[in-house]
Design a protein around this motif. Structure first.
Motif, short mmCIF file in Angstrom:
data_model
loop_
_atom_site.label_atom_id
_atom_site.label_comp_id
_atom_site.label_asym_id
_atom_site.label_seq_id
_atom_site.Cartn_x
_atom_site.Cartn_y
_atom_site.Cartn_z
N LEU A 26 0.61 -1.28 0.06
CA LEU A 26 -0.09 -0.35 0.50
C LEU A 26 1.01 1.25 -0.13
O LEU A 26 -0.28 2.45 -0.50
N ARG B 286 1.97 2.91 -2.85
CA ARG B 286 0.58 3.26 -3.83
C ARG B 286 0.81 5.22 -3.26
O ARG B 286 0.18 5.96 -4.17
N VAL C 237 3.32 6.64 -4.09
CA VAL C 237 3.13 7.52 -6.17
C VAL C 237 1.99 8.67 -6.28
O VAL C 237 1.99 9.31 -7.56
N PHE C 238 0.44 7.72 -5.62
CA PHE C 238 -0.47 9.65 -6.09
C PHE C 238 -0.08 10.76 -5.13
O PHE C 238 -0.62 11.75 -5.55
N ASP D 8 -7.26 2.84 1.05
CA ASP D 8 -7.37 1.54 -0.42
C ASP D 8 -7.85 1.74 -1.47
O ASP D 8 -7.16 0.21 -2.53
N GLY E 57 -4.87 6.70 -5.56
CA GLY E 57 -3.67 5.74 -6.64
C GLY E 57 -3.30 4.76 -7.05
O GLY E 57 -4.56 4.29 -7.36
N PRO E 58 -2.86 4.54 -8.27
CA PRO E 58 -2.66 3.51 -8.55
C PRO E 58 -3.14 2.15 -8.34
O PRO E 58 -2.60 2.17 -7.23
N SER E 59 -2.59 0.64 -8.79
CA SER E 59 -2.76 -0.05 -8.20
C SER E 59 -1.20 -0.53 -7.67
O SER E 59 -0.46 0.08 -8.08
N ALA E 60 -1.56 -1.86 -6.98
CA ALA E 60 0.35 -2.36 -6.36
C ALA E 60 0.57 -1.77 -7.46
O ALA E 60 2.56 -1.18 -7.08
N SER F 74 1.39 1.43 -9.56
CA SER F 74 2.06 1.98 -8.27
C SER F 74 4.07 1.31 -8.19
O SER F 74 5.08 2.39 -8.57
#
Length: 668
Positions: free
Chosen positions: A291, A294, A297-298, A317, A320-323, A326
């Protein structure tokens, strides 16, 4: 790589005449002051804001920082063992205490201090960049100097005017981020002035750097990274100098930081029984590794496109993009940062500031808030430093320089606009949490806090609705359940409120606020002995619960137990010396006991706090009359009539005083 780091680069310019150091210094001073002034003016609207969120608790409710009598406890670090919101941050507590000594409880002054501190950080960052540039580039001519100054000014402006900084500046309780950055930048500036060839001077400057490291770590947990950043600076820029002075400087700074951390953990009071400990993001330590990228990156996206900022990014959860994506993005970003660090030492230091600034707020240790804008305040300075490194790498080409500079300059105006808009969000609690729910509608924190704001406005039905939404998102949250009970009690649904408090106490038996609120509800039902037992239980859990002391004092006064009542009022005043109700009630006790001088002193203190308290003027008038000071008593009753024209008793006493004075004037 080492050879590249040691080399100082010289750049030619179309203007052949070199610039003297005195002219460069004057230019730097002028730009520094201009940046600080522009920053301060950009945050001028925040001076009109009130206290929101934690600041309301720390300044208005706890009362600890508003009394300089508590200063020895802060300086001696005794606060580390106290049950206070800022107990683990004595540096920030000292800062707020000094503000309270100047501004009292008026929010304007606190916001002014935050604005000035942010402007100071902007100035320090610009000066630091100038020092670092001087180690990287030599032989600049007039055109080159202007380019370098412009590049530094632009990246510092991005730091100054970026909307992510608003949370740290506009919310008084988040001044901890400002303080950490201030002390970290000051420590790095001290390091640039460190001269190991002069041992005496080196130790003086090292002492300043050590004090800054101590100031940083006592202001916020992320301040622990100040010493590693000093080490990074030494490694990048100064490692070929005499090592002993540097070793002494860095080791002492590290030892001071470690000693504080040890004291903090050793002296920390035990967590209240029944409260659930903080859990890892995602429920386990392994989930953090999925997590947290993510979140990184977010927030990188927010640095580049700072819209839809929130005081509570939730649920974590879902942002942000997927793990997997990310990790790919993060790998690309880190690779680019590694390339930049290899190419430019300023870039390398910027990368270190960015990531070390995030090291303690990245959920590898459980946090109250998984993500927040304020976590990125120091890292934003590192981001600006990386931008500067990119600009410096283009100095050799006029065309490349302006192609890189143009977008940096172009973003300043929209960033300023977004910052001004964001400042309005922090004007009051209602606007803050309303805005938060527009961005994060599934934030239980925002629903709960909006409920409290509505409670303060007297909108009980709306407050109850918000609490219920918070509980739908996060069932079993004891704080929200407790707040719901308070709203039900205020609405007159006392039995429902009692049931709510009892539910809370089954989950968290030692929640002081729930015991206190249950005491209020029982008192409303006339069950005074049971209410008193709940107030006493509240103080058993939290001896600094002021409201419980006041309510117990009132109940003992009603029972005629003056010594017990006085003890609770005095204890409340030890916690908050400016507590109006305690001073007034103590005055009543002294008056009842015939101690008129003591009663008069307490009433006068109450009137210093609130000159428009009619009942204090009335009581003071009675005491003055009993002491035979009729003229002074007359003035007090006149004031009561002015403040409360319908007060018949005051009117009668005023007439009585006037008659006595008139009788004196009749010649015998």
């Amino acid at each position: 790589m080492a050879k590249r780091f040691r080399k100082k680069k010289a750049f030619d310019s179309s203007v052949s005449s070199p610039v003297t150091s005195s002219k460069v210094s004057l230019l730097s001073i002028g730009v520094t002051l201009l940046l600080a002034v522009v920053t301060f003016l950009a945050y001028w609207p925040s001076l009109k804001s009130g206290f929101v969120y934690d600041a309301r608790i720390e300044i208005l409710e706890e009362g600890f920082i508003t009394s300089l009598s508590n200063l020895p406890d802060v300086l001696s670090l005794k606060v580390l063992g106290m049950n206070l919101t800022l107990a683990s941050r004595p540096g920030q507590m000292l800062y707020l205490m000094l503000n309270a000594a100047i501004w009292g409880r008026h929010p304007f002054g606190y916001h002014l201090s935050s604005n000035l501190l942010h402007a100071a950080n902007v100035a320090l960052l610009f000066v630091l960049l100038g020092r670092l540039i001087a180690t990287e580039i030599t032989g600049l001519t007039r055109g080159g100097v202007w380019k370098v100054q412009l590049a530094a000014a632009v990246v510092v402006s991005i730091f100054a005017l970026h909307p992510i900084a608003v949370e740290s500046v506009a919310e008084v309780s988040y001044s901890s981020s400002l303080l950490v950055t201030f002390f970290t930048l000051l420590a790095l500036l001290a390091a640039t002035a460190f001269r190991p060839e002069n041992f005496r001077v080196a130790m003086m400057i090292g002492g300043v750097g050590t004090l800054c490291a101590f100031g940083a770590v006592t202001s916020k947990e992320s301040g622990v990274m100040t010493v590693p950043l000093l080490f990074v600076y030494w490694f990048l820029f100064r490692r070929r100098e005499a090592k002993l002075p540097w070793f002494l400087f860095l080791s002492v700074a590290g030892a001071v930081t470690a000693a504080f951390l040890a004291a903090r953990f050793l002296l920390a009071p035990p967590a209240p029984h029944g409260l659930a400990p903080l859990s890892y993001l995602g429920g386990s330590f392994s989930q953090v590794f999925l997590l947290q990228p993510r979140l990184w990156v977010f927030m990188m996206g927010k640095l580049l496109w700072p819209t839809d900022l929130s005081a509570d990014y939730a649920p974590v959860d879902e942002i942000g993009p997927s793990a997997a994506l990310s990790l790919v993005i993060l790998g690309i970003v880190v690779s680019l940062q590694a390339w930049l660090a290899c190419k430019n030492r300023i870039g390398a230091l910027g990368v270190a500031i960015y990531w070390l600034g995030l090291a303690t707020v990245s959920n590898f240790i459980p946090l109250n808030r998984p993500e927040a804008d304020r976590f990125y305040y120091l890292s934003l300075a590192g981001f600006a430093m990386q931008l500067l490194a990119l600009l410096l790498m283009t100095l050799g080409s006029h065309r490349r320089f302006w192609m890189t500079m143009a977008p940096c300059m172009a973003v300043i105006l929209p960033l300023t606009f977004l910052t001004l808009v964001r400042e309005k969000v922090f004007a009051d609690e209602f606007s803050l949490w309303t805005d938060t729910l527009q961005v994060s509608p599934l934030s239980s924190v925002a629903h709960n806090c909006l409920g409290m704001a509505l409670f303060q406005r007297g909108q009980m039905d709306d407050a109850i609705a918000q609490y219920q939404k918070a509980l739908e998102i996060e069932p079993g949250n004891a704080d929200v359940d407790n707040n719901l009970g308070a709203a039900l009690s205020k609405k007159g649904q006392v039995d429902e409120a009692i049931a709510q408090y009892q539910k809370v106490l089954r989950i968290v038996p030692n929640l002081a606020a729930a015991h206190y609120n249950l005491g209020i509800a029982l008192f409303q039902k006339g069950q005074k002995d049971e209410a008193m037992a709940q107030y006493l239980k509240t103080l058993e859990i939290n001896p600094r619960y002021i409201e419980a002391h006041i309510n117990l004092g009132n109940m003992f006064f009603e029972k005629g137990q003056m010594d017990e009542a006085m003890a609770h009022y005095q204890k409340a005043l030890e916690i908050n010396p400016d507590l109006l109700e305690a001073h007034y009630n103590l005055g009543n006790i002294f008056s009842k006991q015939g101690q008129m001088d003591e009663a008069m002193a307490q009433y006068q203190k109450a009137l210093e706090i609130n000159p428009n308290l009619a009942q204090a003027h009335y009581s003071l008038g009675l005491v003055l009359f009993k002491k035979g000071q009729v003229d002074k008593a007359l003035i007090q009753f006149q004031e009561v009539v002015r403040l409360d024209p319908d007060n018949k008793e005051a009117q009668n006493n005023l007439a009585r005083m006037q008659a006595i004075i008139d009788q004196r004037l009749i010649p015998k």
